[in-house]
Motif scaffolding. Sequence first.
Motif, mmCIF file in Angstrom:
data_model
loop_
_atom_site.group_PDB
_atom_site.id
_atom_site.type_symbol
_atom_site.label_atom_id
_atom_site.label_comp_id
_atom_site.label_asym_id
_atom_site.label_seq_id
_atom_site.Cartn_x
_atom_site.Cartn_y
_atom_site.Cartn_z
ATOM 1 N N ASN A 239 0.818 -1.219 0.000
ATOM 2 C CA ASN A 239 0.000 0.000 0.000
ATOM 3 C C ASN A 239 0.851 1.267 0.000
ATOM 4 O O ASN A 239 0.329 2.353 -0.222
ATOM 5 C CB ASN A 239 -0.979 0.008 1.176
ATOM 6 C CG ASN A 239 -0.274 -0.089 2.511
ATOM 7 O OD1 ASN A 239 0.948 -0.092 2.582
ATOM 8 N ND2 ASN A 239 -1.050 -0.193 3.568
ATOM 9 N N ALA A 240 2.152 1.158 0.220
ATOM 10 C CA ALA A 240 3.027 2.331 0.214
ATOM 11 C C ALA A 240 3.704 2.536 -1.147
ATOM 12 O O ALA A 240 4.340 3.561 -1.365
ATOM 13 C CB ALA A 240 4.091 2.201 1.301
ATOM 14 N N ARG B 228 3.858 3.732 -4.609
ATOM 15 C CA ARG B 228 3.142 4.696 -5.424
ATOM 16 C C ARG B 228 3.559 4.562 -6.887
ATOM 17 O O ARG B 228 4.713 4.223 -7.175
ATOM 18 C CB ARG B 228 3.431 6.126 -4.947
ATOM 19 C CG ARG B 228 2.989 6.378 -3.531
ATOM 20 C CD ARG B 228 1.459 6.437 -3.482
ATOM 21 N NE ARG B 228 1.003 6.416 -2.098
ATOM 22 C CZ ARG B 228 0.080 5.596 -1.629
ATOM 23 N NH1 ARG B 228 -0.498 4.733 -2.425
ATOM 24 N NH2 ARG B 228 -0.288 5.641 -0.383
ATOM 25 N N ASN C 212 2.992 8.919 -12.445
ATOM 26 C CA ASN C 212 1.550 8.680 -12.608
ATOM 27 C C ASN C 212 1.250 7.452 -13.463
ATOM 28 O O ASN C 212 0.339 7.453 -14.285
ATOM 29 C CB ASN C 212 0.858 9.905 -13.195
ATOM 30 C CG ASN C 212 0.858 11.062 -12.240
ATOM 31 O OD1 ASN C 212 0.753 10.861 -11.033
ATOM 32 N ND2 ASN C 212 0.997 12.272 -12.755
ATOM 33 N N ASP D 246 5.967 -2.962 -9.616
ATOM 34 C CA ASP D 246 5.142 -2.370 -8.561
ATOM 35 C C ASP D 246 3.658 -2.584 -8.829
ATOM 36 O O ASP D 246 2.872 -2.719 -7.891
ATOM 37 C CB ASP D 246 5.466 -0.891 -8.374
ATOM 38 C CG ASP D 246 5.213 -0.050 -9.622
ATOM 39 O OD1 ASP D 246 5.180 -0.617 -10.734
ATOM 40 O OD2 ASP D 246 5.063 1.167 -9.489
ATOM 41 N N ARG E 160 1.258 -4.353 -6.038
ATOM 42 C CA ARG E 160 0.010 -3.785 -5.506
ATOM 43 C C ARG E 160 -1.159 -4.726 -5.750
ATOM 44 O O ARG E 160 -2.022 -4.899 -4.886
ATOM 45 C CB ARG E 160 -0.261 -2.425 -6.148
ATOM 46 C CG ARG E 160 0.568 -1.300 -5.578
ATOM 47 C CD ARG E 160 0.062 0.057 -6.042
ATOM 48 N NE ARG E 160 0.149 0.228 -7.474
ATOM 49 C CZ ARG E 160 1.221 0.679 -8.122
ATOM 50 N NH1 ARG E 160 2.298 1.010 -7.436
ATOM 51 N NH2 ARG E 160 1.214 0.817 -9.428
#
Length: 133
Positions: free
Chosen positions: A93-94, A96, A100, A116, A120
């Motif tokens: 959850n960390a 990012r 974008n 990543d 996630r």
Amino acid sequence: MMTDPIADMLTRIRNAVRVERPIVEMPHSKVKRGVAEVLKREGYIWDWREEKADGCPGKRLCIDLKYGPNGERVIRHIKRVSKPGCRVYGRANALRPILNGLGISIISSSRGVISDREARQKKLGGEVLCELW
């Protein structure tokens, strides 16, 4: 003796992309193979293969780099995040999105080397090896 083989791999890729070489070779390891597989799945390279090294013990990892139709670079930036002197870990959850969602982070998790996005999706954390776009 090399203290950070992942950084060596990333530097070889970065240098080869800058001079527009079609193939880059490096010593083989399981983690490097995992990073190459993630790069292939995410569309940053064409393919990778293992070859027997000429005159040296062990195998070589050969990566076929990818360029656009007019020769533009697919890999524009590649940076090592977790280093031997300062390890960087992240929870699912960390993590990012990079630029974008235009770039990726490569994570070494308990289930292997993954991007990543996959981390996630599978709710896995791990060591953040590098980021690229």
